[in-house]
Design a protein around this motif. Structure first.
Motif, PDB file in Angstrom:
ATOM      1  N   GLN A   7       0.822  -1.210   0.000  1.00 19.98           N
ATOM      2  CA  GLN A   7       0.000   0.000   0.000  1.00 19.98           C
ATOM      3  C   GLN A   7       0.863   1.270   0.000  1.00 19.98           C
ATOM      4  OE1 GLN A   7      -3.184   0.303  -0.633  1.00 19.98           O
ATOM      5  NE2 GLN A   7      -3.170  -1.919  -0.877  1.00 19.98           N
ATOM      6  N   ARG A   8       1.977   1.237   0.738  1.00 23.45           N
ATOM      7  CA  ARG A   8       2.879   2.405   0.753  1.00 23.45           C
ATOM      8  C   ARG A   8       3.493   2.625  -0.624  1.00 23.45           C
ATOM      9  NH1 ARG A   8       5.168   0.444   5.952  1.00 23.45           N
ATOM     10  NH2 ARG A   8       7.003  -0.080   4.737  1.00 23.45           N
ATOM     11  N   VAL A   9       3.874   1.544  -1.271  1.00 24.99           N
ATOM     12  CA  VAL A   9       4.451   1.665  -2.619  1.00 24.99           C
ATOM     13  C   VAL A   9       3.395   2.184  -3.589  1.00 24.99           C
ATOM     14  CG1 VAL A   9       5.347   0.364  -4.584  1.00 24.99           C
ATOM     15  CG2 VAL A   9       6.219  -0.110  -2.298  1.00 24.99           C
ATOM     16  N   MET A  10       2.206   1.603  -3.554  1.00 25.74           N
ATOM     17  CA  MET A  10       1.144   1.997  -4.481  1.00 25.74           C
ATOM     18  C   MET A  10       0.705   3.450  -4.296  1.00 25.74           C
ATOM     19  SD  MET A  10       0.588  -0.669  -6.355  1.00 25.74           S
ATOM     20  CE  MET A  10      -1.019  -0.595  -7.063  1.00 25.74           C
ATOM     21  N   SER A  11       0.794   3.960  -3.077  1.00 27.47           N
ATOM     22  CA  SER A  11       0.356   5.335  -2.824  1.00 27.47           C
ATOM     23  C   SER A  11       1.489   6.355  -2.968  1.00 27.47           C
ATOM     24  CB  SER A  11      -0.257   5.440  -1.425  1.00 27.47           C
ATOM     25  OG  SER A  11       0.734   5.163  -0.439  1.00 27.47           O
ATOM     26  N   HIS A  12       2.709   5.882  -3.198  1.00 32.49           N
ATOM     27  CA  HIS A  12       3.856   6.784  -3.351  1.00 32.49           C
ATOM     28  C   HIS A  12       3.690   7.585  -4.648  1.00 32.49           C
ATOM     29  CE1 HIS A  12       7.964   8.211  -3.739  1.00 32.49           C
ATOM     30  NE2 HIS A  12       8.179   7.800  -2.488  1.00 32.49           N
ATOM     31  N   PRO A  13       3.815   8.924  -4.585  1.00 28.35           N
ATOM     32  CA  PRO A  13       3.620   9.755  -5.780  1.00 28.35           C
ATOM     33  C   PRO A  13       4.595   9.423  -6.920  1.00 28.35           C
ATOM     34  CG  PRO A  13       3.989  11.134  -3.823  1.00 28.35           C
ATOM     35  CD  PRO A  13       4.085   9.715  -3.402  1.00 28.35           C
ATOM     36  N   GLU A  14       5.810   9.077  -6.564  1.00 23.64           N
ATOM     37  CA  GLU A  14       6.814   8.741  -7.588  1.00 23.64           C
ATOM     38  C   GLU A  14       6.431   7.439  -8.306  1.00 23.64           C
ATOM     39  OE1 GLU A  14      10.389  10.037  -9.424  1.00 23.64           O
ATOM     40  OE2 GLU A  14       9.316  10.974  -7.790  1.00 23.64           O
ATOM     41  N   PHE A  15       5.900   6.481  -7.547  1.00 23.43           N
ATOM     42  CA  PHE A  15       5.458   5.228  -8.152  1.00 23.43           C
ATOM     43  C   PHE A  15       4.272   5.474  -9.077  1.00 23.43           C
ATOM     44  CE2 PHE A  15       2.685   1.532  -8.278  1.00 23.43           C
ATOM     45  CZ  PHE A  15       3.553   0.569  -8.725  1.00 23.43           C
ATOM     46  N   GLN A  16       3.335   6.283  -8.649  1.00 23.04           N
ATOM     47  CA  GLN A  16       2.166   6.587  -9.476  1.00 23.04           C
ATOM     48  C   GLN A  16       2.574   7.306 -10.760  1.00 23.04           C
ATOM     49  OE1 GLN A  16      -0.403   8.698  -6.787  1.00 23.04           O
ATOM     50  NE2 GLN A  16      -1.097   6.820  -5.791  1.00 23.04           N
ATOM     51  N   SER A  17       3.526   8.220 -10.650  1.00 28.06           N
ATOM     52  CA  SER A  17       4.034   8.925 -11.820  1.00 28.06           C
ATOM     53  C   SER A  17       4.714   7.954 -12.780  1.00 28.06           C
ATOM     54  CB  SER A  17       5.009  10.014 -11.384  1.00 28.06           C
ATOM     55  OG  SER A  17       5.637  10.605 -12.484  1.00 28.06           O
ATOM     56  N   MET A  18       5.531   7.065 -12.224  1.00 30.76           N
ATOM     57  CA  MET A  18       6.230   6.083 -13.048  1.00 30.76           C
ATOM     58  C   MET A  18       5.227   5.156 -13.736  1.00 30.76           C
ATOM     59  SD  MET A  18       9.002   3.167 -11.984  1.00 30.76           S
ATOM     60  CE  MET A  18       7.859   2.428 -10.851  1.00 30.76           C
ATOM     61  N   ALA A  19       4.210   4.724 -13.032  1.00 31.48           N
ATOM     62  CA  ALA A  19       3.209   3.820 -13.605  1.00 31.48           C
ATOM     63  C   ALA A  19       2.489   4.499 -14.775  1.00 31.48           C
ATOM     64  CB  ALA A  19       2.216   3.387 -12.540  1.00 31.48           C
ATOM     65  N   LYS A  20       2.160   5.779 -14.623  1.00 39.48           N
ATOM     66  CA  LYS A  20       1.493   6.511 -15.703  1.00 39.48           C
ATOM     67  C   LYS A  20       2.417   6.657 -16.907  1.00 39.48           C
ATOM     68  CE  LYS A  20      -1.641   9.189 -12.843  1.00 39.48           C
ATOM     69  NZ  LYS A  20      -1.933  10.495 -12.270  1.00 39.48           N
ATOM     70  N   LYS A  21       3.691   6.976 -16.662  1.00 41.91           N
ATOM     71  CA  LYS A  21       4.642   7.133 -17.757  1.00 41.91           C
ATOM     72  C   LYS A  21       4.871   5.821 -18.497  1.00 41.91           C
ATOM     73  CE  LYS A  21       7.165  11.106 -16.010  1.00 41.91           C
ATOM     74  NZ  LYS A  21       8.447  11.650 -15.575  1.00 41.91           N
TER      75      LYS A  21
END
Length: 106
Positions: A7-21
């Motif tokens: 959950q911490r990884v999934m909610s991390h802004p950098e992870f979300q940005s990377m997933a979108k990219k």
């Protein structure tokens, strides 16, 4: 990895940005590849004689040769671009997420 870490990884802004990219890059490459391949198939299906025509008057090389060479160059090129992005930008973003999770920042 336990549920809390996930959950911490999934909610991390950098992870979300990377997933979108990664998603947008994958979709763009998929569309480009599909257009390239289906364009080729339609060309072969509707105008196969074009592949045998010479590129110019007096030339021995048919158009089909250059189309096949374009495919041979295109596939490794698009793979190289993705790997370059993955090993550069995406690895940096992944490292930041991992460091933040391990240090307790998130």
């Amino acid at each position: 990895m336990d549920e809390a870490q996930i959950q911490r990884v999934m909610s991390h802004p950098e992870f979300q940005s990377m997933a979108k990219k990664k998603t947008s890059l994958g979709l763009i490459f998929t569309i480009i590849t599909l257009v390239f391949w289906f364009g080729y198939l339609l060309l072969v299906g509707f105008n196969p004689s074009m592949f045998a025509k010479p590129v110019s008057a007096g030339s021995m090389t048919p158009v089909g040769f250059y189309i096949v060479v374009a495919f041979i160059i295109f596939v490794p090129l698009i793979t190289w671009i993705y790997v370059k992005k993955a090993n550069g930008e995406f690895d940096t973003m992944t490292r930041k997420v991992i460091d933040d999770i391990n240090s307790g920042k998130v």
